[in-house]
Enzyme design. Sequence first.
Site: not given
Ligand code: UGA
Ligand code: MN
Length: 251
Positions: A112, A197
Site C-alpha cells: 500500500d 524492523e
Molecule cells: C506498518 C509498517 O509499515 C509495516 O511494514 C509493518 O508490517 C506494520 O506496520 C506492522 O507493525 O506489522 P501498516 O501500514 O500499519 O504498516 O501495515 P499494513 O500496510 O496494513 O500491512 C503491512 C503489509 O502486510 C502489507 O503489505 C499488507 O498487505 C500485509 N498484510 C497485512 C498481510 O499480509 N496480512 C494481514 O492480515 C495484514
Molecule cells: Mn501500510
Amino acid sequence: PIIYVVTPTYARPHQRAELTRLSQTLLLVPSLHWILVEDSVERTAAVTELLAQSDLLYTHLNVQTPPAMKLKDSDPNWLKPRGVEQRNEALRWLREHRAPGDRGVVYFADDDNTYSVKIFQEMRHTQKVSVWPVGLVGGLKYEAPLVDNGKVAGFHTTWKTHRPFPIDMAGFAVSLSLLLTHPKAKFDPDAERGFLESSLLSQLVTVRELEPRADNCTKVWVWHTRTEKPKLKQEDLLEKQGRGSNPKILV
Ligand code: UGA
Ligand code: MN
C-alpha cells in the site's frame, strides 16, 4: 545486483488495485525480481492472474498468518504485526534458491505504500544495509536517519525512540549476501509493537554500519501511504437479494 522486492499481501476488496499500482511502479525498475507472498491458505486466482499478466519477473508464494496472530476486522490495525510470516517465507525461499556469491539486495515493500523509482536506484548498491527517509510515518511528515560525516548518528523520530533501529519497513534494504551469511536472521512474530524492523536488523548490523542513501537521507522517495477502506454497502444489499456483481469479474 538484482533487487528482490518482498511484498506481503492479503485478500480484500482493493487488493488488486494496490497490487496493480505497485506492479506498474516495479515495471519501471530494471533487473528486479518480485517475491509476492499471500497471507492465505492457497495462492488465489485474483493474485495469480494479476502476476501472470504483469510482465514482471516474479515468484508467487503463500503462507497463512496463524489465526491467533491474525487481526480481526474489529481490531485496530496496530494490535498485531502484519506481514511477518510472509516476509519470513520470502527469506526462506531466498536462502533455498540463491547461493553465496549471487549479487542482490532485498527490499520489503508493503503493497500500500508509494514508491518513487529513485528509491530503487538508491538501494541497488548496498553493502550490508542501506537506509533513507520515509514520508508520512510515525506521526511525522517524515522519519529519517540523521547523518553526520557520512554515518548515521541518530534518528529523526518521536515514536518509541528507544527502538534499536527506529526505521519503518520501507526505509531500508539488506544485501542478499548478508542474509545468506546470517541464515537464522528473520522477523520476530512476537516483537513488541514498533520493534519488528529492529528484530531483523539487530541480527545483521550495528547503527554505525548503516549506509545512508537519498542525499545523506535528505530526500523523501517513499511514502507510508494507507488506502481508505472502500465502502460496499450497496454491494452487500444486492448480494442479500441474490443480485450481487458478477463474481467472475475480477476487481
Ligand atoms: C506498518 C509498517 O509499515 C509495516 O511494514 C509493518 O508490517 C506494520 O506496520 C506492522 O507493525 O506489522 P501498516 O501500514 O500499519 O504498516 O501495515 P499494513 O500496510 O496494513 O500491512 C503491512 C503489509 O502486510 C502489507 O503489505 C499488507 O498487505 C500485509 N498484510 C497485512 C498481510 O499480509 N496480512 C494481514 O492480515 C495484514
Ligand atoms: Mn501500510
